[in-house]
Design a protein around this motif. Sequence first.
Motif, mmCIF file in Angstrom:
data_model
loop_
_atom_site.group_PDB
_atom_site.id
_atom_site.type_symbol
_atom_site.label_atom_id
_atom_site.label_comp_id
_atom_site.label_asym_id
_atom_site.label_seq_id
_atom_site.Cartn_x
_atom_site.Cartn_y
_atom_site.Cartn_z
ATOM 1 N N SER A 7 0.849 -1.198 0.000
ATOM 2 C CA SER A 7 0.000 0.000 0.000
ATOM 3 C C SER A 7 0.884 1.246 0.000
ATOM 4 O O SER A 7 1.998 1.236 0.494
ATOM 5 N N ILE A 8 0.363 2.313 -0.603
ATOM 6 C CA ILE A 8 1.073 3.598 -0.654
ATOM 7 C C ILE A 8 0.301 4.565 0.204
ATOM 8 O O ILE A 8 -0.904 4.742 0.041
ATOM 9 N N LYS A 9 1.020 5.167 1.105
ATOM 10 C CA LYS A 9 0.387 6.137 1.980
ATOM 11 C C LYS A 9 0.675 7.532 1.440
ATOM 12 O O LYS A 9 1.831 7.926 1.318
ATOM 13 N N LYS A 10 -0.349 8.238 1.066
ATOM 14 C CA LYS A 10 -0.218 9.611 0.551
ATOM 15 C C LYS A 10 -0.220 10.561 1.739
ATOM 16 O O LYS A 10 -1.102 10.501 2.594
ATOM 17 N N LYS A 11 0.798 11.406 1.758
ATOM 18 C CA LYS A 11 0.892 12.349 2.866
ATOM 19 C C LYS A 11 -0.046 13.524 2.576
ATOM 20 O O LYS A 11 0.086 14.207 1.568
ATOM 21 N N VAL A 12 -0.967 13.735 3.433
ATOM 22 C CA VAL A 12 -1.924 14.828 3.306
ATOM 23 C C VAL A 12 -1.426 15.969 4.179
ATOM 24 O O VAL A 12 -1.215 15.802 5.381
#
Length: 158
Positions: A7-12
């Motif tokens: 999984s890729i965690k997008k930094k918000v």
Amino acid sequence: MAVPITSIKKKVLTPEEIKQNKLEELQSLIAEQDQALNKILEITGELDGAGVLDALKAMVKAKDDIAKIAVDQASRDPVTNIINHVINATGVISSIDPDVTAKLAASVKTGLHEAELYSGNGQKVSVFQLITALNDPDTNRAVKFGLNFLKGMGKGLE
């Protein structure tokens, strides 16, 4: 061996981080463009000192009134007549061969020069001089041109 990425965690970014990034970009631009900004500030200072900015502010506030005055003035009969004359004259001029107008303009210039040379002698022109002037090829050419012009104008007026 490494564990596969599943999984890729997008930094918000938080609103505070976005604001901070924008401030950093702005600081960088100001540092790079300091001379241009100083000139802009100097110009606006001069405009404010001269009262131009106050006048512009008043004009912006009164834009509806100014637009109404401009429309009222532009719709008056003399102004619409001028606009129609310009449109008609432009149509006529655009339909004439430019070489003809250049030749005619040069001829008018030469004629005005000749008229200035002999205008101050104070002598009256006799009927005999008028008749003999028609024997002059230059005068005859101009008279013939004028007569042909009048004939063509008469045809156009019919």
